[in-house]
Design an enzyme around this catalytic site. Sequence first.
Site, mmCIF file in Angstrom:
data_model
loop_
_atom_site.group_PDB
_atom_site.id
_atom_site.type_symbol
_atom_site.label_atom_id
_atom_site.label_comp_id
_atom_site.label_asym_id
_atom_site.label_seq_id
_atom_site.Cartn_x
_atom_site.Cartn_y
_atom_site.Cartn_z
ATOM 1 N N SER A 125 4.861 14.655 0.826
ATOM 2 C CA SER A 125 5.612 13.908 -0.191
ATOM 3 C C SER A 125 5.810 14.695 -1.480
ATOM 4 O O SER A 125 4.921 15.441 -1.919
ATOM 5 C CB SER A 125 4.824 12.634 -0.509
ATOM 6 O OG SER A 125 5.281 12.051 -1.702
ATOM 7 N N GLU A 127 5.509 13.440 -4.189
ATOM 8 C CA GLU A 127 4.464 12.930 -5.078
ATOM 9 C C GLU A 127 3.359 13.990 -5.261
ATOM 10 O O GLU A 127 2.624 13.957 -6.245
ATOM 11 C CB GLU A 127 3.919 11.620 -4.496
ATOM 12 C CG GLU A 127 2.925 10.864 -5.343
ATOM 13 C CD GLU A 127 3.484 10.173 -6.587
ATOM 14 O OE1 GLU A 127 4.711 10.038 -6.734
ATOM 15 O OE2 GLU A 127 2.659 9.779 -7.432
ATOM 16 N N TYR A 149 -2.824 8.607 -4.142
ATOM 17 C CA TYR A 149 -1.884 8.824 -3.031
ATOM 18 C C TYR A 149 -1.466 10.301 -2.968
ATOM 19 O O TYR A 149 -1.508 10.936 -1.910
ATOM 20 C CB TYR A 149 -0.653 7.926 -3.216
ATOM 21 C CG TYR A 149 0.488 8.230 -2.262
ATOM 22 C CD1 TYR A 149 0.560 7.620 -1.023
ATOM 23 C CD2 TYR A 149 1.503 9.131 -2.614
ATOM 24 C CE1 TYR A 149 1.610 7.898 -0.143
ATOM 25 C CE2 TYR A 149 2.546 9.414 -1.744
ATOM 26 C CZ TYR A 149 2.598 8.798 -0.516
ATOM 27 O OH TYR A 149 3.629 9.085 0.353
HETATM 28 P P1 NAP Z 1 6.315 2.631 5.392
HETATM 29 O O1 NAP Z 1 7.609 1.903 5.581
HETATM 30 O O2 NAP Z 1 5.308 2.074 4.463
HETATM 31 O O3 NAP Z 1 5.623 2.781 6.854
HETATM 32 C C1 NAP Z 1 4.299 3.213 7.003
HETATM 33 C C2 NAP Z 1 3.878 3.045 8.458
HETATM 34 O O4 NAP Z 1 2.509 3.491 8.596
HETATM 35 C C3 NAP Z 1 3.909 1.611 8.969
HETATM 36 O O5 NAP Z 1 4.413 1.636 10.289
HETATM 37 C C4 NAP Z 1 2.418 1.216 8.970
HETATM 38 O O6 NAP Z 1 2.108 0.254 9.944
HETATM 39 C C5 NAP Z 1 1.779 2.530 9.358
HETATM 40 N N1 NAP Z 1 0.341 2.625 9.042
HETATM 41 C C6 NAP Z 1 -0.231 2.460 7.834
HETATM 42 N N2 NAP Z 1 -1.553 2.692 7.935
HETATM 43 C C7 NAP Z 1 -1.825 3.008 9.240
HETATM 44 C C8 NAP Z 1 -3.004 3.336 9.976
HETATM 45 N N3 NAP Z 1 -4.213 3.395 9.412
HETATM 46 N N4 NAP Z 1 -2.926 3.603 11.307
HETATM 47 C C9 NAP Z 1 -1.719 3.529 11.906
HETATM 48 N N5 NAP Z 1 -0.565 3.218 11.264
HETATM 49 C C10 NAP Z 1 -0.616 2.956 9.945
HETATM 50 O O7 NAP Z 1 6.577 4.135 4.952
HETATM 51 P P2 NAP Z 1 7.911 5.040 5.093
HETATM 52 O O8 NAP Z 1 8.711 4.907 3.851
HETATM 53 O O9 NAP Z 1 8.527 4.822 6.414
HETATM 54 O O10 NAP Z 1 7.258 6.496 5.021
HETATM 55 C C11 NAP Z 1 6.851 7.175 6.204
HETATM 56 C C12 NAP Z 1 5.895 8.301 5.819
HETATM 57 O O11 NAP Z 1 6.545 9.215 4.951
HETATM 58 C C13 NAP Z 1 4.639 7.837 5.086
HETATM 59 O O12 NAP Z 1 3.601 8.706 5.494
HETATM 60 C C14 NAP Z 1 4.966 8.082 3.613
HETATM 61 O O13 NAP Z 1 3.788 8.273 2.864
HETATM 62 C C15 NAP Z 1 5.796 9.347 3.735
HETATM 63 N N6 NAP Z 1 6.800 9.565 2.678
HETATM 64 C C16 NAP Z 1 7.721 8.597 2.407
HETATM 65 C C17 NAP Z 1 8.704 8.853 1.457
HETATM 66 C C18 NAP Z 1 9.752 7.814 1.139
HETATM 67 O O14 NAP Z 1 10.417 7.959 0.109
HETATM 68 N N7 NAP Z 1 9.970 6.816 1.985
HETATM 69 C C19 NAP Z 1 8.749 10.086 0.802
HETATM 70 C C20 NAP Z 1 7.802 11.053 1.125
HETATM 71 C C21 NAP Z 1 6.833 10.794 2.085
HETATM 72 P P3 NAP Z 1 1.922 -1.313 9.602
HETATM 73 O O15 NAP Z 1 3.264 -1.898 9.881
HETATM 74 O O16 NAP Z 1 0.865 -1.721 10.553
HETATM 75 O O17 NAP Z 1 1.486 -1.401 8.160
HETATM 76 O O1 G4F Z 2 9.733 3.155 -5.685
HETATM 77 P P1 G4F Z 2 8.419 3.655 -6.137
HETATM 78 O O2 G4F Z 2 7.250 2.753 -5.961
HETATM 79 O O3 G4F Z 2 8.216 5.056 -5.422
HETATM 80 P P2 G4F Z 2 7.234 6.307 -5.709
HETATM 81 O O4 G4F Z 2 6.046 5.913 -6.472
HETATM 82 O O5 G4F Z 2 8.075 7.411 -6.250
HETATM 83 O O6 G4F Z 2 6.735 6.654 -4.228
HETATM 84 C C1 G4F Z 2 7.643 6.697 -3.128
HETATM 85 O O7 G4F Z 2 8.165 7.996 -3.020
HETATM 86 C C2 G4F Z 2 7.193 9.023 -2.731
HETATM 87 C C3 G4F Z 2 7.948 10.349 -2.683
HETATM 88 O O8 G4F Z 2 7.921 10.925 -3.967
HETATM 89 C C4 G4F Z 2 6.537 8.681 -1.412
HETATM 90 F F1 G4F Z 2 5.672 9.668 -1.054
HETATM 91 C C5 G4F Z 2 5.827 7.346 -1.502
HETATM 92 O O9 G4F Z 2 5.266 7.008 -0.225
HETATM 93 C C6 G4F Z 2 6.860 6.293 -1.878
HETATM 94 O O10 G4F Z 2 7.758 6.158 -0.803
HETATM 95 O O11 G4F Z 2 8.485 4.027 -7.694
HETATM 96 C C7 G4F Z 2 9.454 4.902 -8.224
HETATM 97 C C8 G4F Z 2 9.410 4.874 -9.741
HETATM 98 C C9 G4F Z 2 8.001 5.068 -10.336
HETATM 99 O O12 G4F Z 2 8.095 6.002 -11.376
HETATM 100 C C10 G4F Z 2 7.619 3.709 -10.894
HETATM 101 O O13 G4F Z 2 6.762 3.743 -12.034
HETATM 102 O O14 G4F Z 2 9.823 3.582 -10.185
HETATM 103 C C11 G4F Z 2 8.990 3.163 -11.241
HETATM 104 N N1 G4F Z 2 9.019 1.698 -11.314
HETATM 105 C C12 G4F Z 2 9.478 0.980 -12.376
HETATM 106 N N2 G4F Z 2 9.362 -0.325 -12.125
HETATM 107 C C13 G4F Z 2 8.603 0.838 -10.372
HETATM 108 C C14 G4F Z 2 8.811 -0.445 -10.892
HETATM 109 N N3 G4F Z 2 8.082 1.050 -9.139
HETATM 110 C C15 G4F Z 2 7.775 -0.046 -8.387
HETATM 111 N N4 G4F Z 2 7.284 0.134 -7.146
HETATM 112 N N5 G4F Z 2 7.942 -1.331 -8.874
HETATM 113 C C16 G4F Z 2 8.460 -1.584 -10.121
HETATM 114 O O15 G4F Z 2 8.624 -2.728 -10.525
#
Ligand code: NAP
Ligand code: G4F
Length: 333
Positions: A125, A127, A149
């Site tokens: 990520s 992050e 995280y």
């Molecule tokens: P998400 O919608 O929150 O999905 C996470 C998945 O992980 C769900 O299927 C969840 O299953 C499963 N899970 C959580 N804990 C587990 C465990 N202990 N054992 C087995 N399965 C588990 O996340 P996403 O947005 O698709 O992201 C996918 C991956 O990319 C994650 O690793 C996230 O950290 C990473 N990532 C996401 C972003 C982004 O912007 N979306 C960016 C960078 C990296 P349940 O349904 O059972 O909870």
């Molecule tokens: O949407 P966010 O919660 O995403 P964040 O923290 O960037 O993390 C996501 O992206 C990561 C990749 O960089 C992933 F690895 C991670 O798993 C996840 O998918 O927040 C984005 C921004 C933050 O700066 C937060 O402070 O939005 C700001 N924010 C402002 N108001 C809020 C809110 N975030 C959330 N969740 N809820 C609010 O009401």
Amino acid sequence: MSERRALVTGISGQDGSYLAELLLEKGYRVFGTVRRSSSDNLQRIQHLLREVELLHADLLDEQSLIAMLRRVRPHEVYNLAAQSYVPLSWEQPILTAEFNAVGVARLLEAIRFVDPTIRFYQASSSEMFGQAVEVPQNEDTPFRPRSPYGVAKTYGHYITVNYRESYGLFACSGILFNHESPRRGKEFVSRKITDGVARIKLGIASELRLGNLSARRDWGYAKDYVRAMWLMLQQDRPDDYVVATGEAHSVEDFARLAFAHVGLNWRNFVRVDPALFRPAEVDRLIGDATKARRELGWQPTVRFPELVALMVEADLEAVAAEARTRVEASRRP
Ligand code: NAP
Ligand code: G4F
């Protein structure tokens, strides 16, 4: 051609659902891991349940991972399972480390033990860059994570690199910047905004409470990003790649555009709630995906305004459908 088998951990999540669709289109036999739940958490893959094969496994349970690999004998493993919500990582730092850090090591160990020829993708990520030392961030930018995280994901990244270097595993780490879609969880800011806009437009809500409006993110479309994951595992050699659009926008920009899409002024509805600020914020993330473009031939197809519009449109439909269901239920004797 012989059967190709892919295993996706976290298949029920946003990315897991899009990746499963892509792999099925490409002719893979697709397996996914799920955790047992007393209520249905398979909504995102409901339409795929006849085509994907689900197994119970948990990143906390090494034996379940070994058994799953022995049973499936996958050619490719995509490790998407994680505790993915950054704010929760301050409340549950140990659990976040168990899933997002040690869980990766457990899966890599299981692969090394069962079949070291398996190709492995780790969901790393942006992050991890945290309070980034340079703009934009690329594969050589140092990590300065600002949340439990981010710290856990940094371990997951380095252990992936380490297993590649120590044992010659085909292990890739995709450093993905934020990517969104109508399947995004409603706790993340993008979907929270588009869902809130739809509720306000349809008269179901009157305000939207947000935290830090000035944080900037590089937001792309999840469907584009899962293509990059697959491409990484099709290369001649394993490597790490930044995947991003190269454009950053603030949370305020997101809100302004989303409200404007339905003809409303965001200032009339958004309230800033200090309780939603984080103990430590990542102020600005913007990615440089030159390497992914050059070596994988990857590029994003959806730009920021289009992403916001497609998410608002999807939520207008979803919220209207939800309201209709409520009305029908209330009419039932
Ligand atoms: P998400 O919608 O929150 O999905 C996470 C998945 O992980 C769900 O299927 C969840 O299953 C499963 N899970 C959580 N804990 C587990 C465990 N202990 N054992 C087995 N399965 C588990 O996340 P996403 O947005 O698709 O992201 C996918 C991956 O990319 C994650 O690793 C996230 O950290 C990473 N990532 C996401 C972003 C982004 O912007 N979306 C960016 C960078 C990296 P349940 O349904 O059972 O909870
Ligand atoms: O949407 P966010 O919660 O995403 P964040 O923290 O960037 O993390 C996501 O992206 C990561 C990749 O960089 C992933 F690895 C991670 O798993 C996840 O998918 O927040 C984005 C921004 C933050 O700066 C937060 O402070 O939005 C700001 N924010 C402002 N108001 C809020 C809110 N975030 C959330 N969740 N809820 C609010 O009401």
